[in-house]
Design a protein around this motif. Sequence first.
Motif, PDB file in Angstrom:
ATOM      1  N   UNK A   2      75.154  17.037  -3.880  1.00 55.33           N
ATOM      2  CA  UNK A   2      75.371  16.649  -5.274  1.00 55.33           C
ATOM      3  C   UNK A   2      75.916  17.798  -6.117  1.00 55.33           C
ATOM      4  N   UNK A   3      75.614  19.014  -5.712  1.00 53.28           N
ATOM      5  CA  UNK A   3      76.102  20.166  -6.480  1.00 53.28           C
ATOM      6  C   UNK A   3      77.432  20.653  -5.918  1.00 53.28           C
ATOM      7  N   UNK A   4      78.008  19.857  -5.044  1.00 49.82           N
ATOM      8  CA  UNK A   4      79.272  20.206  -4.406  1.00 49.82           C
ATOM      9  C   UNK A   4      79.194  21.564  -3.704  1.00 49.82           C
ATOM     10  N   UNK A   5      78.071  21.776  -3.075  1.00 52.23           N
ATOM     11  CA  UNK A   5      77.905  22.989  -2.266  1.00 52.23           C
ATOM     12  C   UNK A   5      77.481  24.211  -3.056  1.00 52.23           C
ATOM     13  N   UNK A   6      77.254  24.054  -4.347  1.00 46.61           N
ATOM     14  CA  UNK A   6      76.906  25.228  -5.164  1.00 46.61           C
ATOM     15  C   UNK A   6      75.436  25.638  -5.015  1.00 46.61           C
ATOM     16  N   UNK A   7      74.569  24.657  -4.753  1.00 46.52           N
ATOM     17  CA  UNK A   7      73.143  24.991  -4.669  1.00 46.52           C
ATOM     18  C   UNK A   7      72.680  24.892  -3.214  1.00 46.52           C
ATOM     19  N   UNK A   8      72.119  25.975  -2.764  1.00 49.21           N
ATOM     20  CA  UNK A   8      71.572  26.021  -1.403  1.00 49.21           C
ATOM     21  C   UNK A   8      70.061  26.175  -1.516  1.00 49.21           C
ATOM     22  N   UNK A   9      69.343  25.372  -0.755  1.00 46.77           N
ATOM     23  CA  UNK A   9      67.876  25.496  -0.748  1.00 46.77           C
ATOM     24  C   UNK A   9      67.435  25.964   0.631  1.00 46.77           C
ATOM     25  N   UNK A  10      66.743  27.087   0.662  1.00 46.07           N
ATOM     26  CA  UNK A  10      66.196  27.598   1.918  1.00 46.07           C
ATOM     27  C   UNK A  10      64.809  27.003   2.103  1.00 46.07           C
ATOM     28  N   UNK A  11      64.628  26.326   3.218  1.00 45.35           N
ATOM     29  CA  UNK A  11      63.344  25.646   3.469  1.00 45.35           C
ATOM     30  C   UNK A  11      62.463  26.520   4.362  1.00 45.35           C
ATOM     31  N   UNK A  12      61.255  26.714   3.927  1.00 43.36           N
ATOM     32  CA  UNK A  12      60.288  27.529   4.685  1.00 43.36           C
ATOM     33  C   UNK A  12      59.126  26.655   5.145  1.00 43.36           C
ATOM     34  N   UNK A  13      58.666  26.918   6.347  1.00 50.08           N
ATOM     35  CA  UNK A  13      57.571  26.135   6.908  1.00 50.08           C
ATOM     36  C   UNK A  13      56.227  26.820   6.746  1.00 50.08           C
ATOM     37  N   UNK A  14      55.230  26.162   7.281  1.00 48.00           N
ATOM     38  CA  UNK A  14      53.842  26.625   7.195  1.00 48.00           C
ATOM     39  C   UNK A  14      53.706  28.091   7.622  1.00 48.00           C
ATOM     40  N   UNK A  15      53.078  28.869   6.785  1.00 45.67           N
ATOM     41  CA  UNK A  15      52.760  30.248   7.136  1.00 45.67           C
ATOM     42  C   UNK A  15      53.897  31.235   6.934  1.00 45.67           C
ATOM     43  N   UNK A  16      55.108  30.740   6.639  1.00 44.93           N
ATOM     44  CA  UNK A  16      56.247  31.667   6.531  1.00 44.93           C
ATOM     45  C   UNK A  16      56.216  32.490   5.246  1.00 44.93           C
ATOM     46  N   UNK A  17      55.508  31.998   4.260  1.00 46.82           N
ATOM     47  CA  UNK A  17      55.364  32.764   3.009  1.00 46.82           C
ATOM     48  C   UNK A  17      53.897  32.792   2.605  1.00 46.82           C
ATOM     49  N   UNK A  18      53.010  32.928   3.563  1.00 47.39           N
ATOM     50  CA  UNK A  18      51.573  32.959   3.268  1.00 47.39           C
ATOM     51  C   UNK A  18      50.897  31.634   3.595  1.00 47.39           C
ATOM     52  N   UNK A  19      49.612  31.547   3.258  1.00 45.26           N
ATOM     53  CA  UNK A  19      48.819  30.355   3.594  1.00 45.26           C
ATOM     54  C   UNK A  19      49.122  29.221   2.606  1.00 45.26           C
ATOM     55  N   UNK A  20      48.477  28.082   2.833  1.00 46.16           N
ATOM     56  CA  UNK A  20      48.660  26.937   1.921  1.00 46.16           C
ATOM     57  C   UNK A  20      48.167  27.293   0.519  1.00 46.16           C
ATOM     58  N   UNK A  21      47.095  28.091   0.459  1.00 46.62           N
ATOM     59  CA  UNK A  21      46.535  28.456  -0.843  1.00 46.62           C
ATOM     60  C   UNK A  21      47.469  29.468  -1.536  1.00 46.62           C
ATOM     61  N   UNK A  22      48.065  30.397  -0.766  1.00 45.17           N
ATOM     62  CA  UNK A  22      49.041  31.334  -1.345  1.00 45.17           C
ATOM     63  C   UNK A  22      50.226  30.563  -1.936  1.00 45.17           C
ATOM     64  N   UNK A  23      50.573  29.458  -1.285  1.00 41.97           N
ATOM     65  CA  UNK A  23      51.731  28.675  -1.733  1.00 41.97           C
ATOM     66  C   UNK A  23      51.533  28.209  -3.170  1.00 41.97           C
ATOM     67  N   UNK A  24      50.303  27.807  -3.483  1.00 39.73           N
ATOM     68  CA  UNK A  24      49.998  27.319  -4.829  1.00 39.73           C
ATOM     69  C   UNK A  24      50.253  28.444  -5.840  1.00 39.73           C
ATOM     70  N   UNK A  25      49.780  29.624  -5.504  1.00 40.55           N
ATOM     71  CA  UNK A  25      49.939  30.787  -6.388  1.00 40.55           C
ATOM     72  C   UNK A  25      51.421  31.185  -6.515  1.00 40.55           C
ATOM     73  N   UNK A  26      52.113  31.197  -5.383  1.00 38.31           N
ATOM     74  CA  UNK A  26      53.524  31.589  -5.388  1.00 38.31           C
ATOM     75  C   UNK A  26      54.389  30.637  -6.203  1.00 38.31           C
TER      76      UNK A  26
END
Length: 367
Positions: free
Chosen positions: A82-106
């Motif tokens: 929809x953004x004609x390639x201008x917006x890229x979203x990097x998807x991270x899975x479980x644990x890649x940026x901390x725990x589930x609880x860290x995710x809330x804080x982040x």
Amino acid sequence: MFKKKGLLASVLSLGLVLAACGGDEDAGTDENGGDATGGDTNGGDEETTEIEAQEWRFLTEETEGQVQMVYAEEFADIVHEKSDGQITIDVYGFGELGSEVDAVENLANGVIEFAIISPGFTGTLVPEGNIFALQFLFPDDLEVSQQILNESEAINTTLRERYEEHNILPLAFWTEGAMQWTGSTPLHNPDDFNGFQMRTQESPLILESYEAYGANPTAMSWGELYTGLQQGAVDGQENPLFFIEDANFNEVQDHLTISNHNMYVTMTTVNPDFYNGLDDATKAIIDEAVEEMRDRAFEIQEEQNGAALDLIEQATDTPTEVYELSEEEREQFRELAVDVRDFYRENGGDYAEEILDQLLEDIEAAQ
Ligand code: 6CS
């Protein structure tokens, strides 16, 4: 195409000029009746909008191929297109940026822009969010329950505002399917939970719900759960079938009970400062992606949960006995679960009473 993590979050300075007429057709109108793409009017016929090139992060609580990851990847693809390639979203899975609880804080601190957050991990931060831990509350018909999640004012206004107070903006509440129990021993009636070490998410109300059955619940990250079940640190757990099968919990559990005692609810969330700071055109792209993903999310979970039981039954090297609760057995659990609603009213925060009463009305109306 979405990019699965690892890219620098550089903001490119190039802008894309989208002709409002030829670009995004359903971007809608703003409150002034103008084009919600936020374009400049140059005095001519053509309105234009610049979507700045940007890269965002979207964190999920699951791993590749699981429902939340498929959701986030498809969401990223929609936004990219929809953004004609201008917006890229990097998807991270479980644990890649901390725990589930860290995710809330982040998410709340803006370290990440988007996250799928399950209310089970926000139970102490947003006590009203414990509503989804109440078992036997929503209808057994999952489509009806999803419709309630989409439309209920209690959820989409009163509860959503409680999350916003903590810098978490829920864009959609959606289900990953009906939850079932697994155990090292059979779980057919409340007596079977007596002294049973049940693994739960962090929510105080999930703990309370299992205590009402006589169990000894323990909160634990799912990353430790396979080993916990294998070594007997816990006796059982609850999850939708796709998750039980994909995380291989059936390998270390002798019993699976089709209990349908609750549905698994999660939320697509965005950092509100980030979202509110976007121009209308970019916001519209996000909103449209959220809308498009509503039905898709239901399909993704339906497909994965539909396939999982056969896969569990086919795993004959690590057999799991499958038992479906009778309506009489479910009734015994329901009676104990209904009493937990009072615990929610008293401990679910200032708005708990209002949310539960309104939701009960919404549920009755939907049925
Ligand atoms: O049981 C859990 O904690 C995990 N279950 C699912 C369905 N998704 C992620 C969550 O962390």
